[in-house]
Design a protein around this motif. Structure first.
Motif, PDB file in Angstrom:
ATOM      1  N   PRO A 181      -7.813  -1.923 -14.664  1.00 26.69           N
ATOM      2  CA  PRO A 181      -8.721  -0.977 -15.325  1.00 26.69           C
ATOM      3  C   PRO A 181      -8.917   0.334 -14.570  1.00 26.69           C
ATOM      4  O   PRO A 181      -9.283   1.348 -15.169  1.00 26.69           O
ATOM      5  CB  PRO A 181     -10.035  -1.758 -15.397  1.00 26.69           C
ATOM      6  CG  PRO A 181      -9.984  -2.656 -14.195  1.00 26.69           C
ATOM      7  CD  PRO A 181      -8.548  -3.030 -14.016  1.00 26.69           C
ATOM      8  N   ASP A 182      -8.691   0.304 -13.256  1.00 29.73           N
ATOM      9  CA  ASP A 182      -8.998   1.476 -12.428  1.00 29.73           C
ATOM     10  C   ASP A 182      -7.741   2.308 -12.193  1.00 29.73           C
ATOM     11  O   ASP A 182      -7.106   2.233 -11.138  1.00 29.73           O
ATOM     12  CB  ASP A 182      -9.601   1.039 -11.093  1.00 29.73           C
ATOM     13  CG  ASP A 182     -10.866   0.220 -11.282  1.00 29.73           C
ATOM     14  OD1 ASP A 182     -11.657   0.570 -12.172  1.00 29.73           O
ATOM     15  OD2 ASP A 182     -11.045  -0.768 -10.548  1.00 29.73           O
ATOM     16  N   LEU A 183      -7.365   3.085 -13.196  1.00 31.55           N
ATOM     17  CA  LEU A 183      -6.155   3.888 -13.086  1.00 31.55           C
ATOM     18  C   LEU A 183      -6.286   4.868 -11.922  1.00 31.55           C
ATOM     19  O   LEU A 183      -7.316   5.493 -11.724  1.00 31.55           O
ATOM     20  CB  LEU A 183      -5.907   4.640 -14.395  1.00 31.55           C
ATOM     21  CG  LEU A 183      -5.792   3.770 -15.656  1.00 31.55           C
ATOM     22  CD1 LEU A 183      -5.437   4.627 -16.857  1.00 31.55           C
ATOM     23  CD2 LEU A 183      -4.775   2.662 -15.463  1.00 31.55           C
ATOM     24  N   GLY A 184      -5.234   4.993 -11.150  1.00 33.82           N
ATOM     25  CA  GLY A 184      -5.262   5.852  -9.978  1.00 33.82           C
ATOM     26  C   GLY A 184      -5.587   5.105  -8.705  1.00 33.82           C
ATOM     27  O   GLY A 184      -5.400   5.625  -7.601  1.00 33.82           O
ATOM     28  N   LYS A 185      -6.068   3.874  -8.836  1.00 27.73           N
ATOM     29  CA  LYS A 185      -6.439   3.073  -7.669  1.00 27.73           C
ATOM     30  C   LYS A 185      -5.235   2.380  -7.041  1.00 27.73           C
ATOM     31  O   LYS A 185      -5.203   2.133  -5.830  1.00 27.73           O
ATOM     32  CB  LYS A 185      -7.477   2.035  -8.089  1.00 27.73           C
ATOM     33  CG  LYS A 185      -7.843   1.016  -7.026  1.00 27.73           C
ATOM     34  CD  LYS A 185      -8.836  -0.006  -7.569  1.00 27.73           C
ATOM     35  CE  LYS A 185      -9.183  -1.065  -6.540  1.00 27.73           C
ATOM     36  NZ  LYS A 185     -10.135  -2.068  -7.075  1.00 27.73           N
ATOM     37  N   TYR A 186      -4.230   2.076  -7.846  1.00 29.23           N
ATOM     38  CA  TYR A 186      -3.143   1.200  -7.418  1.00 29.23           C
ATOM     39  C   TYR A 186      -2.061   1.984  -6.678  1.00 29.23           C
ATOM     40  O   TYR A 186      -1.660   3.073  -7.090  1.00 29.23           O
ATOM     41  CB  TYR A 186      -2.591   0.452  -8.629  1.00 29.23           C
ATOM     42  CG  TYR A 186      -3.718  -0.209  -9.398  1.00 29.23           C
ATOM     43  CD1 TYR A 186      -4.376  -1.315  -8.874  1.00 29.23           C
ATOM     44  CD2 TYR A 186      -4.165   0.319 -10.608  1.00 29.23           C
ATOM     45  CE1 TYR A 186      -5.448  -1.893  -9.542  1.00 29.23           C
ATOM     46  CE2 TYR A 186      -5.226  -0.259 -11.284  1.00 29.23           C
ATOM     47  CZ  TYR A 186      -5.875  -1.360 -10.745  1.00 29.23           C
ATOM     48  OH  TYR A 186      -6.938  -1.924 -11.402  1.00 29.23           O
ATOM     49  N   LYS A 187      -1.592   1.397  -5.577  1.00 32.60           N
ATOM     50  CA  LYS A 187      -0.676   2.086  -4.671  1.00 32.60           C
ATOM     51  C   LYS A 187       0.753   1.557  -4.723  1.00 32.60           C
ATOM     52  O   LYS A 187       1.667   2.199  -4.199  1.00 32.60           O
ATOM     53  CB  LYS A 187      -1.192   1.969  -3.232  1.00 32.60           C
ATOM     54  CG  LYS A 187      -2.640   2.423  -3.051  1.00 32.60           C
ATOM     55  CD  LYS A 187      -2.825   3.872  -3.475  1.00 32.60           C
ATOM     56  CE  LYS A 187      -4.277   4.314  -3.263  1.00 32.60           C
ATOM     57  NZ  LYS A 187      -4.498   5.707  -3.741  1.00 32.60           N
ATOM     58  N   GLY A 397      14.560   5.449 -10.920  1.00 32.27           N
ATOM     59  CA  GLY A 397      13.813   5.933  -9.772  1.00 32.27           C
ATOM     60  C   GLY A 397      13.077   7.217 -10.080  1.00 32.27           C
ATOM     61  O   GLY A 397      13.290   7.854 -11.122  1.00 32.27           O
ATOM     62  N   GLY A 398      12.196   7.592  -9.153  1.00 34.63           N
ATOM     63  CA  GLY A 398      11.413   8.810  -9.293  1.00 34.63           C
ATOM     64  C   GLY A 398      12.178  10.023  -8.798  1.00 34.63           C
ATOM     65  O   GLY A 398      13.406  10.085  -8.873  1.00 34.63           O
ATOM     66  N   ASP A 437       5.492  11.232 -14.524  1.00 34.54           N
ATOM     67  CA  ASP A 437       4.759  11.882 -13.438  1.00 34.54           C
ATOM     68  C   ASP A 437       3.810  10.909 -12.746  1.00 34.54           C
ATOM     69  O   ASP A 437       2.646  11.209 -12.500  1.00 34.54           O
ATOM     70  CB  ASP A 437       3.980  13.083 -13.975  1.00 34.54           C
ATOM     71  CG  ASP A 437       3.024  12.695 -15.097  1.00 34.54           C
ATOM     72  OD1 ASP A 437       3.168  11.578 -15.638  1.00 34.54           O
ATOM     73  OD2 ASP A 437       2.143  13.507 -15.425  1.00 34.54           O
ATOM     74  N   VAL A 438       4.304   9.714 -12.443  1.00 33.25           N
ATOM     75  CA  VAL A 438       3.482   8.702 -11.784  1.00 33.25           C
ATOM     76  C   VAL A 438       3.969   8.503 -10.355  1.00 33.25           C
ATOM     77  O   VAL A 438       5.085   8.898  -9.994  1.00 33.25           O
ATOM     78  CB  VAL A 438       3.538   7.356 -12.548  1.00 33.25           C
ATOM     79  CG1 VAL A 438       2.955   7.501 -13.938  1.00 33.25           C
ATOM     80  CG2 VAL A 438       4.972   6.833 -12.615  1.00 33.25           C
ATOM     81  N   ASP A 439       3.134   7.884  -9.540  1.00 33.98           N
ATOM     82  CA  ASP A 439       3.552   7.495  -8.201  1.00 33.98           C
ATOM     83  C   ASP A 439       4.697   6.491  -8.357  1.00 33.98           C
ATOM     84  O   ASP A 439       4.508   5.411  -8.934  1.00 33.98           O
ATOM     85  CB  ASP A 439       2.371   6.857  -7.467  1.00 33.98           C
ATOM     86  CG  ASP A 439       2.735   6.397  -6.058  1.00 33.98           C
ATOM     87  OD1 ASP A 439       3.927   6.398  -5.710  1.00 33.98           O
ATOM     88  OD2 ASP A 439       1.810   6.003  -5.322  1.00 33.98           O
TER      89      ASP A 439
END
Length: 482
Positions: A181-187, A397-398, A437-439
């Motif tokens: 649920p916490d978008l941006g929290k995950y590494k 890949g990114g 455009d994601v990590d």
């Protein structure tokens, strides 16, 4: 068998006249009439096929301007005769777009029994000849009579044509915001499959936790609560491999294993301090990068150094994928391929390979660094994810690293020679709605034993799944006995 004499009145009369003539010339010639009836073989000739687009619509012309129709050699498609069910069909369906409205077929009957074809709109029987074309858009009934005219047998004959294009596919998306649920929290995240389940291990910045879903059920993803008090380290998601129905994980200098991602057991590793990263497994061994290079283990406890044919400083240090490719020429032999990033790499990703001969008691093969052709190397990309699929390796890949100009998730790359050379795929594409455009550490790809491809984006709480059509087609029974 059913009894019917009417269609044979003329036939028997002709046979009797022939027999009479023969007896006039030679009384020693005798004709035997048999009471059983069966079709013993069936085949079709050359058929016309129209090329279709990905939606199944007929093309007016191909991309290179050539004719949009071609021919199919029907003789290459074997027809199965099920004498118990009285069915005839081709287990290997004809390609999509093949026309079966005018088919010339050949068949054989037991004891040269006479064959008729029932009309589609009535019960009228037409005498079968090998020169006539028959409409097989629907199943047709073929009737074969015994030579004594006393019995017959009906067969339902079907010519199967694929409704789907062999290499077409469709990505299906699933929302997993109930777990993430916490978008941006995950590494970081790593997705992997084992048995009937697909798992994802997610780094939430403080720890790593496990998600799980049945591959073929309709249930939603759920979080798995481990039975151990140990907090899995944030980097634990990078140290996961599966072997013999066990998930192995290295975290905080401790090795664990689990059957389901919930119940974990401690593995008593000899020299665990030597292990830097658990990278993957062959059919019989775990592999890890160590302080000295590479090592393998059959049980996770005892580890043996593996020889390197290349600079150990060029072993991958990030975004490591490990794939097993069965040999196409030698039974019991696999090619292991390890791909990833290295701080010492330039515009190309580092690729290592090794032969795994399962008949050997002592491993005689070393890990070798692939020295590829510059124009055909896999670009060095952040968050590399490589899988084996349909006999090839596929990579995403990114953004490019080390001077690589690769754009994030703009292209699928494939290798058909076990990682030696790489090409841009024109057959497969990534999901159109997959964010770019994601990590890159939060996006991962895997495959399962049912030929599904899975992609998870922890940053956006989305999972995609697809399978190319032909890898989902069933193999049917082709041999029967009465």
């Amino acid at each position: 068998m059913k009894r019917n004499l009417f269609p044979f009145t003329l036939l028997l009369a002709g046979v009797m006249m022939l027999a009479s003539c023969l007896n006039d010339e030679d009384d020693s010639i005798k004709i035997t009439y048999y009471g059983d009836a069966a079709l013993t073989s069936f085949s079709v000739g050359t058929l016309t096929r129209t090329y279709l687009n990905n939606k199944g619509e007929a093309l007016k012309s191909t991309v290179d301007g050539t004719d949009s129709t071609t021919t199919v050699d029907g003789s290459k498609y074997k027809f199965t005769i099920d004498q118990l069910k009285r069915e005839i069909y081709n287990a290997d369906s004809l390609p999509a777009g093949t026309a079966v409205s005018k088919v010339v077929c050949s068949l054989a009957s037991k004891n040269s029994g006479v064959v008729y074809v029932k009309r589609m709109a009535s019960d009228t029987l037409d005498y079968f000849t090998g020169n006539d074309s028959i409409d097989f858009k629907d199943k047709r009934v073929f009737r074969v009579y015994s030579t004594d005219g006393q019995s017959y047998r009906d067969y339902n004959v079907e010519i199967r044509v694929h409704k789907e294009l062999a290499d077409s596919f469709e990505w299906q998306r699933e929302d997993v915001s109930n777990i993430l649920p916490d978008l941006g929290k995950y590494k970081g995240v790593k997705i992997f499959a084992m048995g009937e389940n697909v798992f994802a291990m997610v780094n939430d910045g403080a720890t790593s936790f496990v998600m799980r879903k049945g591959i073929n059920d309709n249930s939603r993803w759920n979080t798995v609560t481990p039975n151990v008090n140990t907090v899995f380290s944030p980097d634990a998601y990078k140290n996961v491999a599966t072997l013999d129905g066990w998930i192995y994980m290295l975290t905080n200098g401790i090795m664990f294993k689990s059957k389901d991602g919930a119940e974990w057991q401690n593995v008593n590793v000899q020299g665990v301090e030597n292990l830097k990263q658990l990278v993957g497994a062959s059919a019989t061994k775990l592999y890890a990068i160590t302080q000295n290079g590479m090592a393998s283990s059959k049980d996770g406890e005892v580890w043996t150094d593996v020889a390197l044919d290349g600079d150990k400083n060029l072993l991958p240090t990030g975004s490591i994928s490990f794939c097993t490719m069965p040999s196409t020429t030698n039974k019991g032999v696999d090619r292991l391929v390890m791909v990833g990033n290295s701080a010492k790499a330039d515009t190309a990703a580092v690729v290592w390979g090794k032969i795994e001969d399962y008949s050997e008691e002592q491993d005689s093969y070393s890990w070798s660094l692939y020295e590829g052709n510059y124009k055909k190397e896999l670009p060095n990309m952040a968050g590399l994810s490589v899988v084996r699929y349909d006999g090839r390796l596929y990579a995403i890949g990114g953004a490019g690293l080390g001077g690589s100009t690769a754009q994030p998730y703009a292209q699928l790359y494939f290798s058909k020679d076990q990682g030696l050379t790489w090409h841009k795929s024109t057959l497969f594409t990534l999901p159109a709605d997959m964010p770019k455009d994601v990590d890159p550490n939060t996006l991962s790809m895997t495959t399962d034993k049912y030929n599904n491809v899975w992609i998870i984006s922890a940053s956006t709480a989305q999972v995609w799944k697809m399978r190319i059509n032909r890898l989902g087609w069933k193999t049917e029974q082709t041999a029967f006995s009465e």
